[in-house]
Motif scaffolding. Structure first.
Motif, PDB file in Angstrom:
ATOM      1  N   ALA A 171       7.349   3.882  -7.643  1.00 50.13           N
ATOM      2  CA  ALA A 171       6.480   5.053  -7.507  1.00 50.13           C
ATOM      3  C   ALA A 171       6.813   6.183  -8.491  1.00 50.13           C
ATOM      4  O   ALA A 171       5.884   6.804  -9.030  1.00 50.13           O
ATOM      5  N   PRO A 172       8.102   6.484  -8.769  1.00 47.86           N
ATOM      6  CA  PRO A 172       8.394   7.567  -9.712  1.00 47.86           C
ATOM      7  C   PRO A 172       7.803   7.346 -11.094  1.00 47.86           C
ATOM      8  O   PRO A 172       7.470   8.302 -11.791  1.00 47.86           O
ATOM      9  N   GLY A 173       7.666   6.074 -11.500  1.00 45.95           N
ATOM     10  CA  GLY A 173       7.068   5.803 -12.794  1.00 45.95           C
ATOM     11  C   GLY A 173       5.630   6.269 -12.868  1.00 45.95           C
ATOM     12  O   GLY A 173       5.135   6.630 -13.930  1.00 45.95           O
ATOM     13  N   MET A 174       4.961   6.264 -11.744  1.00 47.34           N
ATOM     14  CA  MET A 174       3.580   6.727 -11.691  1.00 47.34           C
ATOM     15  C   MET A 174       3.521   8.246 -11.542  1.00 47.34           C
ATOM     16  O   MET A 174       2.746   8.932 -12.211  1.00 47.34           O
ATOM     17  N   MET A 175       4.356   8.767 -10.652  1.00 48.24           N
ATOM     18  CA  MET A 175       4.319  10.203 -10.366  1.00 48.24           C
ATOM     19  C   MET A 175       4.962  11.046 -11.467  1.00 48.24           C
ATOM     20  O   MET A 175       4.590  12.187 -11.687  1.00 48.24           O
ATOM     21  N   GLY A 176       5.994  10.472 -12.116  1.00 50.66           N
ATOM     22  CA  GLY A 176       6.717  11.241 -13.120  1.00 50.66           C
ATOM     23  C   GLY A 176       7.952  11.915 -12.560  1.00 50.66           C
ATOM     24  O   GLY A 176       8.693  12.583 -13.283  1.00 50.66           O
ATOM     25  N   TYR A 177       8.228  11.707 -11.267  1.00 49.81           N
ATOM     26  CA  TYR A 177       9.412  12.252 -10.627  1.00 49.81           C
ATOM     27  C   TYR A 177       9.688  11.469  -9.352  1.00 49.81           C
ATOM     28  O   TYR A 177       8.797  10.778  -8.827  1.00 49.81           O
ATOM     29  N   PRO A 178      10.916  11.536  -8.827  1.00 49.25           N
ATOM     30  CA  PRO A 178      11.271  10.766  -7.621  1.00 49.25           C
ATOM     31  C   PRO A 178      10.424  11.173  -6.418  1.00 49.25           C
ATOM     32  O   PRO A 178       9.992  12.321  -6.296  1.00 49.25           O
ATOM     33  N   VAL A 179      10.205  10.198  -5.524  1.00 49.50           N
ATOM     34  CA  VAL A 179       9.398  10.475  -4.334  1.00 49.50           C
ATOM     35  C   VAL A 179      10.158  10.197  -3.048  1.00 49.50           C
ATOM     36  O   VAL A 179       9.643  10.472  -1.960  1.00 49.50           O
ATOM     37  N   ASP A 180      11.377   9.666  -3.156  1.00 50.29           N
ATOM     38  CA  ASP A 180      12.075   9.187  -1.964  1.00 50.29           C
ATOM     39  C   ASP A 180      12.457  10.286  -0.990  1.00 50.29           C
ATOM     40  O   ASP A 180      12.749  10.002   0.176  1.00 50.29           O
ATOM     41  N   THR A 181      12.443  11.549  -1.433  1.00 46.73           N
ATOM     42  CA  THR A 181      12.779  12.651  -0.529  1.00 46.73           C
ATOM     43  C   THR A 181      11.549  13.482  -0.156  1.00 46.73           C
ATOM     44  O   THR A 181      11.672  14.482   0.539  1.00 46.73           O
ATOM     45  N   LEU A 182      10.372  13.053  -0.589  1.00 44.08           N
ATOM     46  CA  LEU A 182       9.160  13.830  -0.347  1.00 44.08           C
ATOM     47  C   LEU A 182       8.522  13.456   0.988  1.00 44.08           C
ATOM     48  O   LEU A 182       8.651  12.333   1.458  1.00 44.08           O
ATOM     49  N   PRO A 183       7.802  14.403   1.593  1.00 48.14           N
ATOM     50  CA  PRO A 183       7.033  14.094   2.808  1.00 48.14           C
ATOM     51  C   PRO A 183       5.754  13.361   2.415  1.00 48.14           C
ATOM     52  O   PRO A 183       5.538  13.023   1.248  1.00 48.14           O
TER      53      PRO A 183
END
Length: 212
Positions: free
Chosen positions: A101-113
């Motif tokens: 997912a970070p490759g798509m978003m451009g930043y990590p998502v594992d700590t996001l709601p």
């Protein structure tokens, strides 16, 4: 048993004292009709679920003006897979782990709601910014390795625009699941992904999704 078939034969090991031949079956199943619609058999040593998915999408016999959603688990997260469905004029809903997912978003998502984000990417095989046709959109570019499949990038077409939607949903056990899709928000709101998800992954209950 055929040791001469090098694409399917496996030498003797702890499971077999004689060796064995193995094939890999890829099947397309209609969730609503409860029937198999396609099958693609590969030699086990040359199994490639990415290429099988693309092949079955391309050859799917879909009536004109009819729309389907191709579901896939985390093993099918691929820009090339997404592109084949889009070029077919159809939709996809594919799980995506926290590493992809970070490759798509451009930043990590594992700590996001939970979230529901539209993403516009420009895929290219060039690392040189000077070769980008739209350097002002630098953050939207994603480099595709030379050995990674991307059937819509070639010498004549060096960039591929990919629009998708990434949702992060909270499960009833408190964990999160990421979903990559191209389903339009006008027709499919965040709350609609609960019944959609259950069509394929019924064993995992999902709480109502709140997205910002």
């Amino acid at each position: 048993l055929n040791p001469e078939d090098k694409d399917t034969y496996f030498e003797p090991n702890g499971k077999s004292t004689r060796g064995f031949n193995q094939i890999h079956i890829n099947a397309m199943f209609s969730l609503l009709d409860k029937r198999f619609t396609d099958i693609l058999v590969q030699p086990a040593r040359k199994r490639n679920e990415y290429s099988a998915f693309c092949s079955m999408v391309d050859s799917a016999d879909i009536p004109e003006h009819f729309k389907v959603i191709f579901f896939g688990d985390r093993g099918y997260t691929s820009y090339n897979n997404f592109a084949h469905v889009i070029e077919k004029g159809q939709y996809f809903l594919i799980q995506c782990n926290d590493k992809r997912a970070p490759g798509m978003m451009g930043y990590p998502v594992d700590t996001l709601p939970a979230f529901d984000k539209d993403i516009s990417l420009i895929l290219t095989r060039s690392k040189a910014v000077s070769k980008y046709s739209r350097p002002e959109l630098f953050s939207s570019y994603r480099y595709i390795y030379q050995n990674a499949p991307m059937d819509y990038i070639n010498d004549q077409r060096t960039e591929y625009d990919l629009a998708l939607r990434l949702l992060r949903i909270q499960l009833d056990d408190g964990s999160y699941e990421n979903i990559a899709t191209n389903l339009p928000e006008e027709e499919f709101k965040a709350k609609d992904f609960k019944p959609l998800y259950h069509l394929r992954w019924q064993v995992i209950p999902i709480s109502a999704l709140s997205a910002n």
